[in-house]
Write an enzyme that holds these catalytic residues in place. Sequence first.
Site, PDB file in Angstrom:
ATOM      1  N   GLY A  15       0.772  -1.246   0.000  1.00  0.00           N
ATOM      2  CA  GLY A  15       0.000   0.000   0.000  1.00  0.00           C
ATOM      3  C   GLY A  15       0.798   1.289   0.000  1.00  0.00           C
ATOM      4  CB  SER A  16       4.307   2.117   0.261  1.00  0.00           C
ATOM      5  OG  SER A  16       4.989   1.276  -0.655  1.00  0.00           O
ATOM      6  CG  ASN A  87      -2.415  -3.716  -4.010  1.00  0.00           C
ATOM      7  OD1 ASN A  87      -2.893  -3.696  -5.149  1.00  0.00           O
ATOM      8  ND2 ASN A  87      -1.299  -3.061  -3.693  1.00  0.00           N
ATOM      9  CB  SER A 139      -4.033  -9.298 -13.066  1.00  0.00           C
ATOM     10  OG  SER A 139      -3.682  -8.924 -14.387  1.00  0.00           O
ATOM     11  CE1 TYR A 151       0.939  -9.192 -11.185  1.00  0.00           C
ATOM     12  CE2 TYR A 151      -0.321  -9.474 -13.196  1.00  0.00           C
ATOM     13  CZ  TYR A 151      -0.126  -8.828 -11.998  1.00  0.00           C
ATOM     14  OH  TYR A 151      -0.974  -7.826 -11.610  1.00  0.00           O
ATOM     15  CE  LYS A 155      -1.658 -10.160  -9.042  1.00  0.00           C
ATOM     16  NZ  LYS A 155      -1.991  -9.568  -7.730  1.00  0.00           N
TER      17      LYS A 155
END
Length: 252
Positions: A15-16, A87, A139, A151, A155
């Site tokens: 979350g950054s 996330n 995604s 990825y 996902k």
Amino acid sequence: MDLRLHGKKVLVTGGSKGIGLGIAQAFAAEGADVGVVARGEEALKKLKEEFPEILTLQADISEKGERQRVFQAFIDKFGTIDVLINNAGGSSGGKTMETEIGQFEEAMHLNYFSAVHLSQLAVPYMKNQGKGAIINITSIFGRESGGKPTYNSAKSAMISMTKSLADEVIKDGIRVNGIAPGSILHPTGNWQKRLDENPEKINQFVEDQIPAGRFGTVEEIADVALFLASEKASWIVGANLNVDGGQSKSNF
């Protein structure tokens, strides 16, 4: 519209920056109590300076012990959890036959196992209070080929887990759903880097691949996350919503 998220205890992983940061900011703007987990200390420091009310937690959540540590730190601060946003994610490698098996394993730990484990940690608290929401950021390439195989595979597993967990815990008042973003443009993302390097190529990609004719924004993902976390989405269970301007080739 009042989504009644004021005072909700919300944990956002990754979350950054990017989508995660946009989601964290959106919940904070709604009056929620927000905690953010990320690996990068500098990005977390910057976030804390801009939003001192947000709890920042530094950890590599691909590691089981780190997940347990930061989750407990969140509970110690807020007492419970109402909303979990899984996330954190990333990709590496290239074509399947050119990628070391270790990179597939790393992708699963970061993208998938972290979401499963944190959900397992959060569910007992949500069950105890009779309600809660878990939102997995997946995604469009979890449904179809398009990104890197490491990825895509992680996902895809995440999308499947979203449905299986949703069916398991809805009886306890816990809703589990996913958001499948398409190509999202933000300053720290890969699309911005590619756009800077070769604007002609990327603009052609947008024209050819995104029917809406532009990249998506983090705010457009965050708005969907707010809705799914709210009681306005009370009958949405086990869904994985494409938020992509029509980019996905999938029609189901």
